[in-house]
Design a protein around this motif. Structure first.
Motif, PDB file in Angstrom:
ATOM      1  N   VAL A 136       0.823  -1.205   0.046  1.00  0.00           N
ATOM      2  CA  VAL A 136      -0.024  -0.115  -0.076  1.00  0.00           C
ATOM      3  C   VAL A 136       0.686   1.445   0.038  1.00  0.00           C
ATOM      4  N   ASP A 137       0.761   2.244  -0.975  1.00  0.00           N
ATOM      5  CA  ASP A 137       1.607   3.350  -1.025  1.00  0.00           C
ATOM      6  C   ASP A 137       1.510   4.282  -0.024  1.00  0.00           C
ATOM      7  N   TRP A 138       2.583   4.507   0.594  1.00  0.00           N
ATOM      8  CA  TRP A 138       2.562   5.473   1.742  1.00  0.00           C
ATOM      9  C   TRP A 138       3.420   6.623   1.695  1.00  0.00           C
ATOM     10  N   TRP A 139       3.004   7.859   1.277  1.00  0.00           N
ATOM     11  CA  TRP A 139       3.900   8.843   0.848  1.00  0.00           C
ATOM     12  C   TRP A 139       4.183  10.060   2.084  1.00  0.00           C
ATOM     13  N   GLU A 140       3.196  10.033   3.038  1.00  0.00           N
ATOM     14  CA  GLU A 140       3.395  11.021   4.004  1.00  0.00           C
ATOM     15  C   GLU A 140       3.888  10.436   5.266  1.00  0.00           C
ATOM     16  N   PRO A 141       4.901  11.085   6.100  1.00  0.00           N
ATOM     17  CA  PRO A 141       5.098  10.713   7.464  1.00  0.00           C
ATOM     18  C   PRO A 141       4.089  10.722   8.678  1.00  0.00           C
ATOM     19  N   ASP A 142       3.074  11.589   8.323  1.00  0.00           N
ATOM     20  CA  ASP A 142       2.127  11.816   9.477  1.00  0.00           C
ATOM     21  C   ASP A 142       0.829  11.428   9.055  1.00  0.00           C
ATOM     22  N   ALA A 143       0.492  10.889   8.040  1.00  0.00           N
ATOM     23  CA  ALA A 143      -0.720  10.722   7.786  1.00  0.00           C
ATOM     24  C   ALA A 143      -0.960   9.281   7.121  1.00  0.00           C
ATOM     25  N   THR A 144      -1.604   8.634   7.761  1.00  0.00           N
ATOM     26  CA  THR A 144      -2.135   7.103   7.069  1.00  0.00           C
ATOM     27  C   THR A 144      -2.826   7.373   5.873  1.00  0.00           C
ATOM     28  N   PRO A 145      -2.265   6.241   4.886  1.00  0.00           N
ATOM     29  CA  PRO A 145      -2.957   6.486   3.500  1.00  0.00           C
ATOM     30  C   PRO A 145      -4.452   5.901   3.562  1.00  0.00           C
ATOM     31  N   MET A 146      -5.159   6.639   2.866  1.00  0.00           N
ATOM     32  CA  MET A 146      -6.455   6.471   2.582  1.00  0.00           C
ATOM     33  C   MET A 146      -6.644   4.595   2.387  1.00  0.00           C
ATOM     34  N   ALA A 147      -5.918   4.084   1.695  1.00  0.00           N
ATOM     35  CA  ALA A 147      -6.058   2.815   1.549  1.00  0.00           C
ATOM     36  C   ALA A 147      -5.856   1.846   2.515  1.00  0.00           C
ATOM     37  N   TRP A 148      -4.903   2.319   3.438  1.00  0.00           N
ATOM     38  CA  TRP A 148      -4.475   1.417   4.570  1.00  0.00           C
ATOM     39  C   TRP A 148      -5.673   0.838   5.505  1.00  0.00           C
ATOM     40  N   PRO A 149      -6.535   1.797   5.791  1.00  0.00           N
ATOM     41  CA  PRO A 149      -7.616   1.005   6.812  1.00  0.00           C
ATOM     42  C   PRO A 149      -8.575   0.277   5.797  1.00  0.00           C
ATOM     43  N   VAL A 150      -8.743   0.716   4.751  1.00  0.00           N
ATOM     44  CA  VAL A 150      -9.473  -0.251   3.750  1.00  0.00           C
ATOM     45  C   VAL A 150      -8.853  -1.729   3.821  1.00  0.00           C
ATOM     46  N   MET A 151      -7.598  -1.836   3.489  1.00  0.00           N
ATOM     47  CA  MET A 151      -7.271  -3.173   3.294  1.00  0.00           C
ATOM     48  C   MET A 151      -7.348  -3.893   4.681  1.00  0.00           C
ATOM     49  N   ALA A 152      -7.231  -2.940   5.799  1.00  0.00           N
ATOM     50  CA  ALA A 152      -7.193  -3.876   7.053  1.00  0.00           C
ATOM     51  C   ALA A 152      -8.848  -4.330   7.131  1.00  0.00           C
ATOM     52  N   GLU A 153      -9.815  -3.452   6.628  1.00  0.00           N
ATOM     53  CA  GLU A 153     -11.026  -4.022   6.732  1.00  0.00           C
ATOM     54  C   GLU A 153     -11.365  -5.260   5.750  1.00  0.00           C
ATOM     55  N   LEU A 154     -10.693  -5.370   4.722  1.00  0.00           N
ATOM     56  CA  LEU A 154     -10.806  -6.374   3.722  1.00  0.00           C
ATOM     57  C   LEU A 154     -10.189  -7.685   4.427  1.00  0.00           C
ATOM     58  N   ALA A 155      -8.791  -7.385   5.045  1.00  0.00           N
ATOM     59  CA  ALA A 155      -8.382  -8.490   5.482  1.00  0.00           C
ATOM     60  C   ALA A 155      -9.198  -9.507   6.441  1.00  0.00           C
ATOM     61  N   GLN A 156     -10.110  -8.460   7.374  1.00  0.00           N
ATOM     62  CA  GLN A 156     -10.859  -9.163   8.277  1.00  0.00           C
ATOM     63  C   GLN A 156     -12.341  -9.771   7.449  1.00  0.00           C
ATOM     64  N   GLU A 157     -12.625  -8.932   6.434  1.00  0.00           N
ATOM     65  CA  GLU A 157     -14.091  -9.685   5.513  1.00  0.00           C
ATOM     66  C   GLU A 157     -13.371 -11.110   4.904  1.00  0.00           C
ATOM     67  N   TRP A 158     -12.296 -11.118   4.568  1.00  0.00           N
ATOM     68  CA  TRP A 158     -11.721 -12.433   3.734  1.00  0.00           C
ATOM     69  C   TRP A 158     -11.155 -13.505   4.577  1.00  0.00           C
ATOM     70  N   ALA A 159     -11.161 -13.062   5.763  1.00  0.00           N
ATOM     71  CA  ALA A 159     -10.428 -14.291   6.728  1.00  0.00           C
ATOM     72  C   ALA A 159     -11.254 -15.489   6.623  1.00  0.00           C
ATOM     73  N   GLY A 160     -10.592 -16.447   6.481  1.00  0.00           N
ATOM     74  CA  GLY A 160     -10.995 -17.805   6.332  1.00  0.00           C
ATOM     75  C   GLY A 160     -11.286 -18.199   4.908  1.00  0.00           C
ATOM     76  N   ARG A 161     -11.078 -17.060   3.828  1.00  0.00           N
ATOM     77  CA  ARG A 161     -10.894 -17.551   2.495  1.00  0.00           C
ATOM     78  C   ARG A 161      -9.598 -17.027   1.736  1.00  0.00           C
ATOM     79  N   VAL A 162      -9.421 -16.109   1.846  1.00  0.00           N
ATOM     80  CA  VAL A 162      -7.903 -15.399   1.380  1.00  0.00           C
ATOM     81  C   VAL A 162      -7.236 -14.929   2.755  1.00  0.00           C
ATOM     82  N   ARG A 163      -6.055 -15.350   3.000  1.00  0.00           N
ATOM     83  CA  ARG A 163      -4.989 -14.538   4.146  1.00  0.00           C
ATOM     84  C   ARG A 163      -4.598 -13.276   3.241  1.00  0.00           C
ATOM     85  N   LEU A 164      -5.169 -12.233   3.978  1.00  0.00           N
ATOM     86  CA  LEU A 164      -4.697 -11.010   3.305  1.00  0.00           C
ATOM     87  C   LEU A 164      -3.702 -10.267   4.375  1.00  0.00           C
TER      88      LEU A 164
END
Length: 426
Positions: A136-164
């Motif tokens: 996940v692209d991370w360009w700023e030192p003091d700001a979490t990328p927009m995509a970062w929490p989205v991937m964390a949510e998808l990791a939970q949703e896909w648990a048991g099917r695809v380990r993300l």
């Protein structure tokens, strides 16, 4: 008639040599066919096949069909996937692709990222992948990328099917300050055990001090590391050899994945092999990305590329270095092709790297998810593992991965993709 999709025995399967015990019978040098017993969604036993199995709804005769465990796609970019259609023009090469991606960021919203990433995960699921790692692209030192929490949510949703798993792809200069490096590592650590610290290590941003800070911060936070390293054909690049040296100096205890490492192919033979010797003594796994590296390396408008861009995969394997092939970018400015199917990466690698025995030897580089872990398994086995299997209904061991598009996918012994009817008694 109802088509059962949960076999208890699959007979006459052709498994790759690397997945079988060392004493497995090999008449005429070819591994004998296997019989898999499945109980409660796991492989209970693997034995040489019976010559004439009982054909029933619960006992399938695979008749020599090739089979592999579920795939690991060890290096992808779900946050960037499927962005190419909305881009007008992309300049050739890695840096041109980066510029195009930066310009597209104005289109990114959490909903946009989620839709594209979820589409990629669905494609990965359908082809037989069980473990996928995204940067996940991370360009700023003091700001979490927009995509970062989205991937964390998808990791939970896909648990048991695809380990993300998700990796923070942070440009190396953001680690120049040791305190800031530690803050970044702590942010990644707070995401959960599926998150890793990553960085982009390239001759255009090279700093040994920053790389050391990255590694030290990961060690302090007990994080594994996944780096883009030497993604270029600059023979003067020293990212990989410096990583191996620094890991020894700081006594790093985790697992480090180094993706791309194209520069090895441009360096003098003695230098490249000495670097690989050092890597073999370090806790490093190499991930080769053949499709993207072919498209980005030695790329000049109107000129046929002369160089291949793939790293030294044979030399790495000869030294016992864990090596994986992966999809990398899919339908974005870095790679206009792809479908989140690791078999495509293998097909490309088999040709460009001139690989012998792709099925019996090199298919291991699509399936060893333990090579991403701190303590890889000494010798893989199906026994006791989930019955996550991919059966290739049309391919043969000589031509594989050709004719591999049609396949039967089992998860926990249950068919989730493909048609089981040919296995059933008539």
């Amino acid at each position: 008639m109802h088509t059962p999709t949960v076999p208890t025995v699959i007979d006459n399967l052709r498994l790759p040599r690397w997945l079988l015990p060392s004493d497995w019978p090999q008449p005429d040098g070819v591994p004998a066919l296997a019989r898999l017993a499945i109980e409660a969604g796991r492989v209970h036993a693997v034995q040489p096949a019976k010559q004439a199995p009982a054909r029933s709804a619960a006992t399938w005769d695979a008749a020599g069909m090739l089979a592999l465990p579920g795939f690991v796609d060890a290096h992808t970019h779900l946050d960037k996937a499927f962005t190419l259609p909305r881009m007008k023009q992309v300049q050739p090469g890695l840096l041109g692709a980066i510029d195009a991606m930066l310009n597209d960021r104005v289109n990114w919203t959490p909903a946009d990222v989620r839709e594209r990433a979820a589409r990629g995960l669905q494609w990965a699921w359908e082809c037989g992948t069980t473990h996928l790692r995204t940067h996940v692209d991370w360009w700023e030192p003091d700001a979490t990328p927009m995509a970062w929490p989205v991937m964390a949510e998808l990791a939970q949703e896909w648990a048991g099917r695809v380990r993300l798993e998700q990796v923070s792809l942070i440009k190396l200069p953001l680690f120049e300050d040791a305190d800031q490096a530690l803050r970044l590592a702590k942010q990644v650590k707070a995401t959960g055990p599926h998150a890793l610290l990553g960085g982009f290590v390239h001759s255009t941003n090279w700093s040994e001090a920053a790389l050391r800070n990255l590694l030290v911060a990961a060690q302090a936070c007990e994080l594994d590391i996944d780096l883009h390293v030497d993604e270029e054909l600059n023979a003067a690049s020293v990212g990989l050899q410096t990583t191996a040296r620094l890991l020894r100096e700081i006594g790093y205890e985790g697992r480090v994945v180094c993706g791309h490492v194209c520069a090895l192919a441009a360096q003098p033979e003695a230098q490249a092999l000495a670097t690989l010797d050092a890597v073999a003594r370090a806790p490093i796994t190499i991930v080769s990305l053949p499709a993207t590296n072919l498209l980005l390396q030695d790329a000049v408008t109107g000129r046929t590329p002369r160089l291949r861009g793939i790293t030294l995969v044979k030399e790495a394997r000869e030294r016992g270095i864990p090596l994986l092939f992966a999809s990398d970018n899919v339908q974005d400015p870095f790679c206009r092709l792809g479908s989140f199917d690791p078999i495509e990466a293998m097909g490309t690698a088999a040709l460009v790297a001139q690989l012998d025995e792709p099925f019996d030897t090199w298919s291991e580089a699509l399936c060893r998810s333990d090579w991403l872990q701190r303590a890889p398994t000494a010798r893989p086995t199906l026994v006791g593992a989930p019955a996550d299997l991919v059966l290739f209904t049309d391919a043969d061991r000589h031509g594989w991965p050709s004719r591999s598009a049609r396949r039967l996918v089992l998860r926990d012994g249950r068919v989730t993709q493909g048609d089981a009817a040919p296995f059933l008694p008539r």
